[in-house]
Scaffold this active site. Structure first.
Site, PDB file in Angstrom:
ATOM      1  N   LYS A 176      20.629   6.004  -1.495  1.00 53.12           N
ATOM      2  CA  LYS A 176      21.170   6.392  -0.184  1.00 53.12           C
ATOM      3  C   LYS A 176      21.934   5.256   0.569  1.00 53.12           C
ATOM      4  CE  LYS A 176      17.663   9.919   0.704  1.00 53.12           C
ATOM      5  NZ  LYS A 176      17.313   9.854  -0.756  1.00 53.12           N
ATOM      6  N   GLY A 199       0.686  -1.189   0.134  1.00 47.06           N
ATOM      7  CA  GLY A 199      -0.006   0.012   0.128  1.00 47.06           C
ATOM      8  C   GLY A 199       0.735   1.465   0.091  1.00 47.06           C
ATOM      9  N   GLY A 200       2.206   1.117   0.087  1.00 47.09           N
ATOM     10  CA  GLY A 200       2.779   2.403  -0.176  1.00 47.09           C
ATOM     11  C   GLY A 200       2.956   2.850  -1.449  1.00 47.09           C
ATOM     12  N   VAL A 257       9.979  15.589  -0.931  1.00 47.90           N
ATOM     13  CA  VAL A 257       9.908  16.856  -0.779  1.00 47.90           C
ATOM     14  C   VAL A 257       8.700  17.705  -1.549  1.00 47.90           C
ATOM     15  CG1 VAL A 257      11.489  17.463  -2.502  1.00 47.90           C
ATOM     16  CG2 VAL A 257      11.386  19.104  -0.597  1.00 47.90           C
ATOM     17  N   SER A 262      -0.167  -1.354   7.378  1.00 46.99           N
ATOM     18  CA  SER A 262      -1.197  -0.293   7.341  1.00 46.99           C
ATOM     19  C   SER A 262      -2.541  -0.566   6.798  1.00 46.99           C
ATOM     20  CB  SER A 262      -0.568   0.925   6.638  1.00 46.99           C
ATOM     21  OG  SER A 262      -1.896   1.801   6.605  1.00 46.99           O
ATOM     22  N   ARG A 275      19.612  18.525   7.080  1.00 40.94           N
ATOM     23  CA  ARG A 275      19.153  17.934   8.309  1.00 40.94           C
ATOM     24  C   ARG A 275      19.932  16.721   8.621  1.00 40.94           C
ATOM     25  NH1 ARG A 275      13.197  16.489   5.761  1.00 40.94           N
ATOM     26  NH2 ARG A 275      14.715  15.915   4.287  1.00 40.94           N
ATOM     27  N   GLU A 298      21.495  14.124   6.248  1.00 43.22           N
ATOM     28  CA  GLU A 298      21.571  14.302   4.795  1.00 43.22           C
ATOM     29  C   GLU A 298      22.821  14.833   3.914  1.00 43.22           C
ATOM     30  OE1 GLU A 298      17.483  16.422   2.826  1.00 43.22           O
ATOM     31  OE2 GLU A 298      18.517  17.742   4.198  1.00 43.22           O
ATOM     32  N   THR A 323      16.440  22.774   2.226  1.00 40.45           N
ATOM     33  CA  THR A 323      17.444  22.501   3.184  1.00 40.45           C
ATOM     34  C   THR A 323      18.665  23.425   2.866  1.00 40.45           C
ATOM     35  OG1 THR A 323      18.152  20.792   2.037  1.00 40.45           O
ATOM     36  CG2 THR A 323      16.620  20.530   3.835  1.00 40.45           C
TER      37      THR A 323
END
Length: 637
Positions: free
Chosen positions: A437, A316-317, A483, A341, A567, A570, A500
């Site tokens: 990442k 469901g994401g 974002v 979820s 942040r 990051e 940022t």
């Protein structure tokens, strides 16, 4: 409704009503509104002068009793009023919004101009002009001007109600593109209360022609001319097949006008039946990428998925739900939705049931951290292809103490559980959804995904009957936590938009692009491989924010950008391949294989996984544990 060349037709063109034509005429006059309003007001002053004579002297004498020089007096009176209207900015008032404030301004202008006119007549000893006319004329002028404005407002509101069917403002559009899609679009949006003022198209053969009574005004570059835009309130992009650099160029021209820009659905959206041709939407960030559509090996993917049982974790994401929709197109025998979820599971189940009513769906609430439930699920449904999309992915949130431990258990241990359950129950393919990442990670989220990739590599070495692979890509536009939704929400609230760092860049891909390439990777990937998606050119986040602001019809002065600082965890720049990695091409030009340098033996990786359950929840403990498996993990680096 029928389909022609991938474009959904919505019937024959609707003829504009008399109200559409009236509004279009007024719109053409609107760029000249101020001088036109001043000229009309001057004429109304003259009408009021004659009406005052009529009221004072009656029909028998209203003309014959005037002095011979009355015409010169009238000219002087009109000049006095026009001058005062200019000084008090009466022509700047918008008639369709006329109210008490506007009447008060006109009252002041009439009083001053009337006093000046009376004083001039007395000074010049023009005794033939009746004193009552001089006294009553300002009152008569005020009444005439107010009545005309009130009548215009009533006419406008009646036309608006007839055009839009409500009290909503009339939206006037310049349509970019004058092809078949634009012709069909106009028929639909006329019924929705839009007024199309004109088309712009680069085809010289269309110049000067009319489509459904609407003129083609010139090439796309004519957008820069305010006279061409006229009274337009919106720009509509009606070139669904326009892609690449040319699409970005057209959007840049549109953004420079300061008008809100909307678009008709893309050819892909209409082919899939997700949107109607006349369903306008805002410009989305994926429209700004303007890349060519992903070309897939449909036959190869179909062979991998058709007639198979497919299980998707995190179904469901953002990525998982799109994977479900893409997989469903290839007619699997069964699609098992595994989701933690309840709301997300319900949402994707409803969507799939509507789009693919013949598809056999299994809807399961489940947690990838629960190995026993995964084993039970895999044993019962025997999925042949597994897409593992369940993950915690929000970088700053996962830097918190307890969240870091949760990320380690969900992202890394959860991957091991899903992979182990798949191998034990004869899955043919297991595909991990990874991230850029994971390359030289500086945060817990990235390190847990790199560890998950290594788990998949270890499983590939240990279980030869299942093909284990990972697919790595960058930021996905519109996914939860990305974002872009935040930018749009901030713009809707009037700003500021927070970025940022002025130099931060990211690779972006749309959700459908990412999902389609994941399927392609599943079809061509070999066990133990990490496949890297071609993410195109990196995008500067601040440039994306500026363009979204402009395309929403705002300027930098109206909605500013604030820099909040990087942040926790990051990076300024993301990488898709680590420095020590090599990359090899595949049969698909948007997929490459990363040949990774092994860090530890498979047995050591499994032993490392056993230590997770006993690990402390503290961030430092999680970081040390991750460094034990992912030596390139450099927190804060």
């Amino acid at each position: 409704m029928k389909h022609t060349d991938g474009v959904t037709q919505v019937g024959s063109a609707a003829e504009p009503t008399i109200w559409h034509r009236l509004d279009r005429l007024l719109a053409r006059l609107r760029p000249h509104r101020e001088p036109l309003a001043l000229a009309i007001d001057g004429a109304l002053v003259a009408v009021a002068w004659n009406a005052t004579y009529l009221f004072r002297l009656g029909f028998e004498r209203w003309f014959s009793a005037r002095p011979a020089y009355d015409g010169w007096v009238l000219a002087g009176v009109v000049c006095a009023y026009v001058l005062m209207f200019q000084l008090l900015q009466v022509p700047k008032g918008i008639w369709r919004f006329s109210g008490f404030g506007e009447v008060r301004r006109i009252l002041l202008a009439c009083a001053i101009a009337g006093a000046i006119s009376t004083a001039a007549v007395f000074a010049l000893q023009l005794r033939g002009v009746p004193r009552a006319v001089l006294a009553l004329h300002p009152v008569m002028t005020l009444m005439v001007l107010a009545l005309v404005r009130l009548s215009y407002r009533m006419l406008y509101e009646h036309a608006r109600a007839r055009i839009t069917g409500s009290d909503a403002e009339i939206r006037r559009a310049i349509v970019l593109g004058a092809g078949q899609a634009a012709r069909l679009l106009v028929a639909g949006i006329h019924r929705q209360g839009w007024i199309v003022l004109g088309f712009l198209d680069d085809d010289p053969h269309k110049r000067g022609t009319r489509i459904a009574g609407v003129p083609v005004l010139g090439p796309i570059t004519a957008l820069a001319d305010p006279a061409v835009r006229g009274a337009a309130t919106h720009l509509v992009l009606a070139m669904p097949s326009l892609r690449g650099a040319r699409r970005r160029e057209v959007l840049e021209l549109a953004a420079n006008t300061g008008l809100p820009v909307v678009t008709m659905p893309s050819a892909q959206e209409m082919r899939e039946g997700a949107e109607r041709i006349d369903r306008l939407r805002d410009i989305e960030p994926e429209d700004l990428l303007g890349r060519e559509p992903v070309q897939l090996d449909e036959a190869g993917i179909g062979e991998t998925l058709r007639g198979k049982t497919v299980l998707i974790t995190g179904a469901g994401g953002s990525i998982g739900s799109e994977l479900c929709r893409q997989v469903a197109r290839y007619q699997p025998a069964r699609l098992v939705l595994y989701e933690l979820s309840e709301f997300n599971l319900y949402t994707i189940e409803q969507d799939l049931s509507q789009r693919f009513p013949q598809l056999s769906l299994v809807k399961l609430i489940g947690d990838v951290k629960d190995l026993e439930h995964l084993r039970h699920t895999f044993a019962k449904w025997r999925p042949q292809v597994v897409f593992h999309a369940a993950a915690f992915k929000h970088v700053p949130l996962m830097e918190e103490d307890d969240n870091a431990w949760a990320a380690l258990r969900n992202n890394t241990l959860g991957t091991y559980h899903a992979a182990l359950a798949g191998a034990e129950n004869g899955a043919e393919r297991f595909v991990l959804i990874s991230t850029d990442k994971a390359v030289n990670p500086t945060n817990v989220m990235g390190a847990t995904k790199r560890a998950a990739e290594m788990v998949v590599a270890a499983m590939a070495a240990e279980h030869r009957s299942t093909k284990f692979m990972a697919v790595r890509f960058g930021n996905v536009l519109g996914s939860s936590g990305s974002v872009i939704p935040k930018f749009k929400e901030q713009i809707a609230k009037g700003g500021p938009v927070t970025v940022t760092h002025p130099e931060i860049i990211r690779y972006f891909m749309t959700i459908p692009e990412a999902a389609r390439l994941v399927l392609q990777a599943a079809a061509i990937g070999e066990s133990g491989q990490v496949l890297v998606l071609d993410m195109g050119e990196p995008v500067k986040i601040v440039d994306l924010a500026r363009q979204l602001i402009r395309l929403s019809g705002h300027s930098a002065d109206e909605i500013g950008i604030e820099f909040s600082g990087l942040r926790a965890g990051e990076k300024l720049y993301e990488e898709l391949l680590a420095d020590a990695d090599t990359s090899l091409p595949t049969a698909h030009n948007q997929l490459r294989v990363a040949r990774l340098q092994p860090s530890t033996e498979a047995g050591a990786q499994f032993a490392w996984l056993d230590r997770i359950g006993a690990a402390s929840r503290k961030y430092e403990s999680v970081r040390l544990l991750l460094r034990g498996l992912v030596p390139e993990f450099n927190p804060g680096g």
